[in-house]
Design a protein around this motif. Structure first.
Motif, PDB file in Angstrom:
ATOM      1  N   THR A  41       1.023  -1.439   0.011  1.00 15.10           N
ATOM      2  CA  THR A  41       0.137   0.146   0.315  1.00 15.10           C
ATOM      3  C   THR A  41       0.550   1.075   0.240  1.00 15.10           C
ATOM      4  OG1 THR A  41      -2.013  -1.264   0.925  1.00 15.10           O
ATOM      5  CG2 THR A  41      -1.829   0.822   1.462  1.00 15.10           C
ATOM      6  N   ALA A  42       2.103   1.276   0.770  1.00 16.59           N
ATOM      7  CA  ALA A  42       2.825   2.630   1.450  1.00 16.59           C
ATOM      8  C   ALA A  42       3.022   2.804  -0.298  1.00 16.59           C
ATOM      9  CB  ALA A  42       3.877   2.255   2.155  1.00 16.59           C
ATOM     10  N   VAL A  43       3.773   1.625  -0.891  1.00 17.18           N
ATOM     11  CA  VAL A  43       4.731   1.885  -2.174  1.00 17.18           C
ATOM     12  C   VAL A  43       3.992   2.381  -3.577  1.00 17.18           C
ATOM     13  CG1 VAL A  43       6.015   1.227  -4.047  1.00 17.18           C
ATOM     14  CG2 VAL A  43       6.248   0.175  -1.489  1.00 17.18           C
ATOM     15  N   LEU A  44       2.862   1.703  -3.479  1.00 18.24           N
ATOM     16  CA  LEU A  44       1.736   1.513  -4.618  1.00 18.24           C
ATOM     17  C   LEU A  44       0.177   2.640  -4.838  1.00 18.24           C
ATOM     18  CD1 LEU A  44       1.617  -1.764  -5.768  1.00 18.24           C
ATOM     19  CD2 LEU A  44       2.986  -0.164  -6.836  1.00 18.24           C
ATOM     20  N   ALA A  52      -8.771   5.874 -10.157  1.00 16.21           N
ATOM     21  CA  ALA A  52      -8.732   4.442  -8.684  1.00 16.21           C
ATOM     22  C   ALA A  52      -8.965   4.996  -7.448  1.00 16.21           C
ATOM     23  CB  ALA A  52      -7.758   3.784  -9.011  1.00 16.21           C
ATOM     24  N   GLU A  53      -9.637   4.223  -6.668  1.00 18.16           N
ATOM     25  CA  GLU A  53      -9.688   4.636  -5.223  1.00 18.16           C
ATOM     26  C   GLU A  53      -9.560   3.927  -3.893  1.00 18.16           C
ATOM     27  OE1 GLU A  53     -12.326   7.779  -3.987  1.00 18.16           O
ATOM     28  OE2 GLU A  53     -12.673   8.687  -6.469  1.00 18.16           O
ATOM     29  N   GLU A  58      -8.711  -0.649   3.358  1.00 17.12           N
ATOM     30  CA  GLU A  58      -8.484  -1.325   2.302  1.00 17.12           C
ATOM     31  C   GLU A  58      -6.943  -1.068   2.060  1.00 17.12           C
ATOM     32  OE1 GLU A  58     -12.240  -1.432  -0.942  1.00 17.12           O
ATOM     33  OE2 GLU A  58     -10.970   0.370  -0.814  1.00 17.12           O
ATOM     34  N   ARG A  59      -5.613  -2.233   1.230  1.00 15.70           N
ATOM     35  CA  ARG A  59      -4.533  -2.589   1.202  1.00 15.70           C
ATOM     36  C   ARG A  59      -4.573  -2.963  -0.427  1.00 15.70           C
ATOM     37  NH1 ARG A  59      -5.463   0.946   4.293  1.00 15.70           N
ATOM     38  NH2 ARG A  59      -3.948  -0.138   6.001  1.00 15.70           N
ATOM     39  N   ILE A  60      -3.320  -2.541  -0.496  1.00 17.77           N
ATOM     40  CA  ILE A  60      -3.138  -2.849  -1.923  1.00 17.77           C
ATOM     41  C   ILE A  60      -1.661  -4.131  -1.672  1.00 17.77           C
ATOM     42  CG2 ILE A  60      -2.044  -2.707  -3.874  1.00 17.77           C
ATOM     43  CD1 ILE A  60      -2.910   0.289  -3.683  1.00 17.77           C
ATOM     44  N   VAL A  61      -2.605  -5.383  -2.060  1.00 14.68           N
ATOM     45  CA  VAL A  61      -1.389  -6.163  -1.984  1.00 14.68           C
ATOM     46  C   VAL A  61      -1.145  -7.087  -3.262  1.00 14.68           C
ATOM     47  CG1 VAL A  61      -2.427  -7.004  -0.082  1.00 14.68           C
ATOM     48  CG2 VAL A  61      -3.119  -7.991  -1.659  1.00 14.68           C
TER      49      VAL A  61
END
Length: 78
Positions: A41-44, A52-53, A58-61
């Motif tokens: 999440t922190a990177v992307l 996109a939101e 939510e987390r980006i995995v």
């Protein structure tokens, strides 16, 4: 909500013997999917396109390409 089945090959079938690289995809009893992946999440977050939101909960995995490709045959069309 319960895990109904794994989608694709298990981490062991994909060569993870250490238990340290275990991305996985599961189908849930409500028809949704659960993903085990690395939290990027922190990177992307700043890379998301303008349309996109992501909600705060939510987390980006990230999962490996092999994990998704090996799951393709098990993903339902509808």
């Amino acid at each position: 909500m319960k895990i109904v089945r794994r989608i694709g090959a298990s981490p062991r079938e994909r060569g993870s013997l250490s238990g340290e690289t275990c991305p996985d995809i599961f189908e849930l009893s409500d028809g949704n999917f659960a993903i085990i992946g690395t939290d990027f999440t922190a990177v992307l977050d700043k890379e998301l396109p303008p349309d996109a939101e992501r909600a705060n909960y939510e987390r980006i995995v990230v999962i490996s390409r092999e994990t998704l490709i090996r799951a393709k045959a098990d993903i339902p069309n509808a």
